[in-house]
Design a protein around this motif. Sequence first.
Motif, PDB file in Angstrom:
ATOM      1  N   GLN A 156       0.843  -1.184   0.000  1.00  0.00           N
ATOM      2  CA  GLN A 156       0.000   0.000   0.000  1.00  0.00           C
ATOM      3  C   GLN A 156       0.882   1.240   0.000  1.00  0.00           C
ATOM      4  N   SER A 157       0.407   2.298  -0.622  1.00  0.00           N
ATOM      5  CA  SER A 157       1.160   3.549  -0.561  1.00  0.00           C
ATOM      6  C   SER A 157       0.200   4.701  -0.309  1.00  0.00           C
ATOM      7  N   PHE A 158       0.688   5.694   0.421  1.00  0.00           N
ATOM      8  CA  PHE A 158      -0.090   6.895   0.742  1.00  0.00           C
ATOM      9  C   PHE A 158       0.744   8.116   0.403  1.00  0.00           C
ATOM     10  N   ARG A 159       0.136   9.074  -0.278  1.00  0.00           N
ATOM     11  CA  ARG A 159       0.790  10.349  -0.541  1.00  0.00           C
ATOM     12  C   ARG A 159       0.487  11.310   0.598  1.00  0.00           C
ATOM     13  N   SER A 160       1.296  12.345   0.715  1.00  0.00           N
ATOM     14  CA  SER A 160       1.133  13.282   1.820  1.00  0.00           C
ATOM     15  C   SER A 160      -0.178  14.052   1.693  1.00  0.00           C
ATOM     16  N   VAL A 161      -0.699  14.512   2.819  1.00  0.00           N
ATOM     17  CA  VAL A 161      -1.962  15.266   2.866  1.00  0.00           C
ATOM     18  C   VAL A 161      -1.722  16.587   3.584  1.00  0.00           C
ATOM     19  N   ASP A 162      -2.731  17.461   3.533  1.00  0.00           N
ATOM     20  CA  ASP A 162      -2.643  18.741   4.224  1.00  0.00           C
ATOM     21  C   ASP A 162      -2.561  18.541   5.730  1.00  0.00           C
ATOM     22  N   LEU A 222      -5.698   1.981   5.938  1.00  0.00           N
ATOM     23  CA  LEU A 222      -4.576   1.072   6.171  1.00  0.00           C
ATOM     24  C   LEU A 222      -5.059  -0.362   6.375  1.00  0.00           C
ATOM     25  N   ASN A 223      -4.460  -1.283   5.648  1.00  0.00           N
ATOM     26  CA  ASN A 223      -4.782  -2.697   5.811  1.00  0.00           C
ATOM     27  C   ASN A 223      -4.164  -3.193   7.116  1.00  0.00           C
ATOM     28  N   PRO A 224      -4.926  -3.806   8.000  1.00  0.00           N
ATOM     29  CA  PRO A 224      -4.401  -4.220   9.308  1.00  0.00           C
ATOM     30  C   PRO A 224      -3.330  -5.303   9.239  1.00  0.00           C
ATOM     31  N   SER A 225      -3.175  -5.946   8.081  1.00  0.00           N
ATOM     32  CA  SER A 225      -2.171  -7.013   7.981  1.00  0.00           C
ATOM     33  C   SER A 225      -0.771  -6.482   7.679  1.00  0.00           C
ATOM     34  N   MET A 226      -0.631  -5.163   7.526  1.00  0.00           N
ATOM     35  CA  MET A 226       0.667  -4.602   7.178  1.00  0.00           C
ATOM     36  C   MET A 226       1.655  -4.711   8.345  1.00  0.00           C
ATOM     37  N   LEU A 227       2.867  -5.159   8.025  1.00  0.00           N
ATOM     38  CA  LEU A 227       3.889  -5.341   9.053  1.00  0.00           C
ATOM     39  C   LEU A 227       5.057  -4.373   8.901  1.00  0.00           C
ATOM     40  N   GLY A 228       5.296  -3.890   7.696  1.00  0.00           N
ATOM     41  CA  GLY A 228       6.440  -3.015   7.445  1.00  0.00           C
ATOM     42  C   GLY A 228       6.013  -1.706   6.833  1.00  0.00           C
ATOM     43  N   ALA A 229       6.752  -0.632   7.143  1.00  0.00           N
ATOM     44  CA  ALA A 229       6.437   0.684   6.592  1.00  0.00           C
ATOM     45  C   ALA A 229       7.719   1.470   6.394  1.00  0.00           C
ATOM     46  N   GLU A 230       7.729   2.298   5.358  1.00  0.00           N
ATOM     47  CA  GLU A 230       8.876   3.160   5.137  1.00  0.00           C
ATOM     48  C   GLU A 230       8.423   4.534   4.641  1.00  0.00           C
ATOM     49  N   LEU A 231       9.129   5.553   5.110  1.00  0.00           N
ATOM     50  CA  LEU A 231       8.896   6.927   4.680  1.00  0.00           C
ATOM     51  C   LEU A 231       9.904   7.234   3.585  1.00  0.00           C
ATOM     52  N   VAL A 232       9.399   7.722   2.443  1.00  0.00           N
ATOM     53  CA  VAL A 232      10.239   7.950   1.271  1.00  0.00           C
ATOM     54  C   VAL A 232      10.263   9.450   0.974  1.00  0.00           C
ATOM     55  N   LEU A 233      11.448  10.048   0.986  1.00  0.00           N
ATOM     56  CA  LEU A 233      11.600  11.486   0.741  1.00  0.00           C
ATOM     57  C   LEU A 233      12.631  11.703  -0.360  1.00  0.00           C
ATOM     58  N   ASP A 289      15.800   9.414   0.118  1.00  0.00           N
ATOM     59  CA  ASP A 289      16.155   8.941   1.451  1.00  0.00           C
ATOM     60  C   ASP A 289      14.966   8.119   1.951  1.00  0.00           C
ATOM     61  N   VAL A 290      15.235   6.887   2.343  1.00  0.00           N
ATOM     62  CA  VAL A 290      14.177   5.972   2.769  1.00  0.00           C
ATOM     63  C   VAL A 290      14.409   5.605   4.230  1.00  0.00           C
ATOM     64  N   PHE A 291      13.381   5.813   5.054  1.00  0.00           N
ATOM     65  CA  PHE A 291      13.480   5.556   6.486  1.00  0.00           C
ATOM     66  C   PHE A 291      12.526   4.430   6.865  1.00  0.00           C
ATOM     67  N   ASP A 292      13.023   3.458   7.599  1.00  0.00           N
ATOM     68  CA  ASP A 292      12.182   2.365   8.077  1.00  0.00           C
ATOM     69  C   ASP A 292      11.352   2.878   9.260  1.00  0.00           C
ATOM     70  N   VAL A 293      10.039   2.962   9.064  1.00  0.00           N
ATOM     71  CA  VAL A 293       9.142   3.472  10.119  1.00  0.00           C
ATOM     72  C   VAL A 293       8.149   2.394  10.549  1.00  0.00           C
ATOM     73  N   SER A 294       8.554   1.139  10.417  1.00  0.00           N
ATOM     74  CA  SER A 294       7.660   0.023  10.753  1.00  0.00           C
ATOM     75  C   SER A 294       7.169   0.091  12.195  1.00  0.00           C
ATOM     76  N   ALA A 295       7.949   0.723  13.082  1.00  0.00           N
ATOM     77  CA  ALA A 295       7.586   0.768  14.500  1.00  0.00           C
ATOM     78  C   ALA A 295       6.264   1.493  14.733  1.00  0.00           C
ATOM     79  N   LEU A 339       4.429   7.347   1.871  1.00  0.00           N
ATOM     80  CA  LEU A 339       4.473   6.333   2.921  1.00  0.00           C
ATOM     81  C   LEU A 339       4.100   5.004   2.276  1.00  0.00           C
ATOM     82  N   VAL A 340       5.020   4.051   2.313  1.00  0.00           N
ATOM     83  CA  VAL A 340       4.799   2.751   1.669  1.00  0.00           C
ATOM     84  C   VAL A 340       4.717   1.682   2.748  1.00  0.00           C
ATOM     85  N   LEU A 341       3.696   0.830   2.647  1.00  0.00           N
ATOM     86  CA  LEU A 341       3.484  -0.223   3.640  1.00  0.00           C
ATOM     87  C   LEU A 341       3.498  -1.587   2.967  1.00  0.00           C
TER      88      LEU A 341
END
Length: 227
Positions: free
Chosen positions: A83-89, A106-117, A165-171, A217-219
Amino acid sequence: MVRGVCLRSFLLACSVTGFSLMDQRRDAEDERGLNKAILEMLHIDKVSVSHQVKPHPYMRRIYQHLDSLEAQDSGRSDGMLVQSFRSVDRPHHGPQGWIWFNVSSLNPSMLGAELVLFRKTLNPRPLSVTITLHSVISSEETLNESAALEERQLTLDQRPSSGYDVFDVSAVLSAKPLELLGFQLRYTDESGSLVLHEALTQSLYCLNRGSLREPLLVLYQTHPIQL
């Protein structure tokens, strides 16, 4: 005589071209009128085609990577959920200087996420700066800020090979965000003093909503993919 025939032929061609252009304009106006009538019937004021018609460049890289994995392992039929989400206001109760995403779908089965800038500038000198990434979850007018998700040193005269720059934000997924999720970068320079984060973030990264390279935001259903 021949000159007269040529002139008449030229005038005739011009008149045919003129009628053709008039017909095209009339058809376009009719189509716009029909579209407007349909929108009014549906009680829609206007439609914005927007940038979302085109996939984010980073998502194209992910699709290509997944395609290559499937080609290598033709026995895999289950695929991978991404899944991917673009930034919002910024929400009206949210602080400035944060990058926001609406993750209500957001799909509840998602385990990993990353912020892409996307890193948009390069400094001509080999300066380095330490960045600390923080997140905040917004729900019912309240904001819950997390501890630092990641600390990293950036060399400002070098851009990553991908440009991002890709940041692991799975937490953040463990907090089960229901709607709005925000991220903020805080900086310290080589002397250890805090740098104004919002201005530096805007100068370093493409934050414009509507740009093809806006924050993403990619999940993933598994851990983030290493491209």
